[in-house]
Write a protein that holds these residues in place. Structure first.
Motif, PDB file in Angstrom:
ATOM      1  N   LEU A  83       2.480  -6.805  -5.693  1.00 24.13           N
ATOM      2  CA  LEU A  83       1.092  -7.094  -5.298  1.00 24.13           C
ATOM      3  C   LEU A  83       0.973  -7.323  -3.794  1.00 24.13           C
ATOM      4  CD1 LEU A  83      -0.074  -9.390  -8.236  1.00 24.13           C
ATOM      5  CD2 LEU A  83      -0.657  -6.991  -7.831  1.00 24.13           C
ATOM      6  N   ALA A  84       1.899  -8.072  -3.222  1.00 27.78           N
ATOM      7  CA  ALA A  84       1.866  -8.339  -1.774  1.00 27.78           C
ATOM      8  C   ALA A  84       2.083  -7.056  -0.980  1.00 27.78           C
ATOM      9  CB  ALA A  84       2.930  -9.372  -1.398  1.00 27.78           C
ATOM     10  N   ILE A  85       2.965  -6.201  -1.452  1.00 26.27           N
ATOM     11  CA  ILE A  85       3.243  -4.941  -0.762  1.00 26.27           C
ATOM     12  C   ILE A  85       2.021  -4.031  -0.808  1.00 26.27           C
ATOM     13  CG2 ILE A  85       4.672  -2.850  -0.773  1.00 26.27           C
ATOM     14  CD1 ILE A  85       6.935  -4.683  -1.999  1.00 26.27           C
ATOM     15  N   VAL A  86       1.416  -3.892  -1.973  1.00 28.57           N
ATOM     16  CA  VAL A  86       0.231  -3.033  -2.115  1.00 28.57           C
ATOM     17  C   VAL A  86      -0.925  -3.570  -1.284  1.00 28.57           C
ATOM     18  CG1 VAL A  86      -1.502  -2.181  -3.757  1.00 28.57           C
ATOM     19  CG2 VAL A  86       0.935  -2.056  -4.328  1.00 28.57           C
ATOM     20  N   GLU A  87      -1.114  -4.890  -1.259  1.00 26.94           N
ATOM     21  CA  GLU A  87      -2.187  -5.474  -0.438  1.00 26.94           C
ATOM     22  C   GLU A  87      -1.959  -5.181   1.040  1.00 26.94           C
ATOM     23  OE1 GLU A  87      -5.144  -6.746  -1.340  1.00 26.94           O
ATOM     24  OE2 GLU A  87      -4.487  -6.146  -3.354  1.00 26.94           O
ATOM     25  N   PHE A  88      -0.709  -5.263   1.485  1.00 27.67           N
ATOM     26  CA  PHE A  88      -0.382  -4.944   2.874  1.00 27.67           C
ATOM     27  C   PHE A  88      -0.705  -3.476   3.170  1.00 27.67           C
ATOM     28  CE2 PHE A  88       2.717  -3.064   5.789  1.00 27.67           C
ATOM     29  CZ  PHE A  88       2.400  -3.745   6.959  1.00 27.67           C
ATOM     30  N   LEU A  89      -0.328  -2.591   2.256  1.00 31.66           N
ATOM     31  CA  LEU A  89      -0.608  -1.159   2.453  1.00 31.66           C
ATOM     32  C   LEU A  89      -2.116  -0.893   2.483  1.00 31.66           C
ATOM     33  CD1 LEU A  89       2.123   0.371   0.106  1.00 31.66           C
ATOM     34  CD2 LEU A  89       2.115   0.355   2.615  1.00 31.66           C
ATOM     35  N   LYS A  90      -2.853  -1.565   1.597  1.00 29.48           N
ATOM     36  CA  LYS A  90      -4.315  -1.403   1.569  1.00 29.48           C
ATOM     37  C   LYS A  90      -4.942  -1.843   2.891  1.00 29.48           C
ATOM     38  CE  LYS A  90      -5.277  -2.042  -3.357  1.00 29.48           C
ATOM     39  NZ  LYS A  90      -5.856  -2.968  -4.346  1.00 29.48           N
ATOM     40  N   ALA A  91      -4.422  -2.931   3.468  1.00 28.91           N
ATOM     41  CA  ALA A  91      -4.966  -3.450   4.728  1.00 28.91           C
ATOM     42  C   ALA A  91      -4.800  -2.422   5.850  1.00 28.91           C
ATOM     43  CB  ALA A  91      -4.279  -4.763   5.100  1.00 28.91           C
ATOM     44  N   GLY A  92      -3.793  -1.567   5.739  1.00 26.51           N
ATOM     45  CA  GLY A  92      -3.575  -0.538   6.753  1.00 26.51           C
ATOM     46  C   GLY A  92      -4.473   0.670   6.597  1.00 26.51           C
ATOM     47  N   LEU A  93      -5.173   0.743   5.471  1.00 26.97           N
ATOM     48  CA  LEU A  93      -6.101   1.855   5.233  1.00 26.97           C
ATOM     49  C   LEU A  93      -7.511   1.410   5.588  1.00 26.97           C
ATOM     50  CD1 LEU A  93      -4.847   3.154   1.769  1.00 26.97           C
ATOM     51  CD2 LEU A  93      -4.471   4.193   4.006  1.00 26.97           C
ATOM     52  N   ASP A  94      -7.933   1.738   6.783  1.00 29.31           N
ATOM     53  CA  ASP A  94      -9.286   1.385   7.198  1.00 29.31           C
ATOM     54  C   ASP A  94      -9.956   2.633   7.763  1.00 29.31           C
ATOM     55  OD1 ASP A  94      -8.161   1.734   9.697  1.00 29.31           O
ATOM     56  OD2 ASP A  94      -8.106  -0.391  10.173  1.00 29.31           O
TER      57      ASP A  94
END
Length: 164
Positions: A83-94
């Motif tokens: 979950l933490a890894i996916v949230e970090f990856l999502k934050a990079g998608l802007d």
């Protein structure tokens, strides 16, 4: 005296026959052959699928990481858990990353003798919408076979781009 020699010879012969005819120790069965090239193709396919989902912004569907995975990146503490890894990856998608594409190349795989663990060494490239490289580098991933499928339990990457 002669009787004792005959009895000793018979006893020795009996012991020898019991040892010689006794059950043989079974040798452990040879481990099944591991097809390193097939595993390398399987790992590359996992990387391609990850890149496809990442590039499409569909991170919720990424089955790449194990629930207990840990990801190590430069200049930040490790990310613990899927979950933490996916949230970090999502934050990079802007909005500024629209059109960017990531790709991975599996260079080498090191497979455990039973095929249950694989260390992958590869190369990544992040390009903008005009195919100009934004970031490139290398990575290492430890895959573990769980429920018949390889999942990432540890990964780390290092950019080879100069610091700005």
């Amino acid at each position: 005296m002669k009787q004792k020699i005959i009895e000793s010879a018979l006893l020795s012969s009996s012991i020898f026959l019991m040892i010689a005819c006794g059950p043989k120790k079974e040798e452990p069965a040879a481990a099944p052959a591991v097809d390193k090239e097939q595993i390398k193709k399987e790992i590359q396919a996992k990387e391609n699928q990850f890149a496809e989902l990442y590039n499409a912004g569909e991170l919720r569907n990424i089955g790449y990481y194990a629930d207990d995975a840990t990801s190590f990146s430069q200049n930040k503490p490790p990310l613990v858990g899927k979950l933490a890894i996916v949230e970090f990856l999502k934050a990079g998608l802007d909005a500024s990353s629209k059109g960017n594409k990531i790709s991975f190349v599996t260079n080498e795989v090191f497979v455990s003798s039973d095929g249950n663990q694989v260390v992958e060494i590869g190369y990544y490239k992040l390009s903008d919408s005009t195919s100009v490289a934004i970031n490139t580098g290398n990575y290492m991933v430890l895959f573990e076979r769980r429920n018949g499928e390889y999942v990432v339990v540890r990964d780390m990457s290092a950019s080879d781009m100069p610091l700005e």
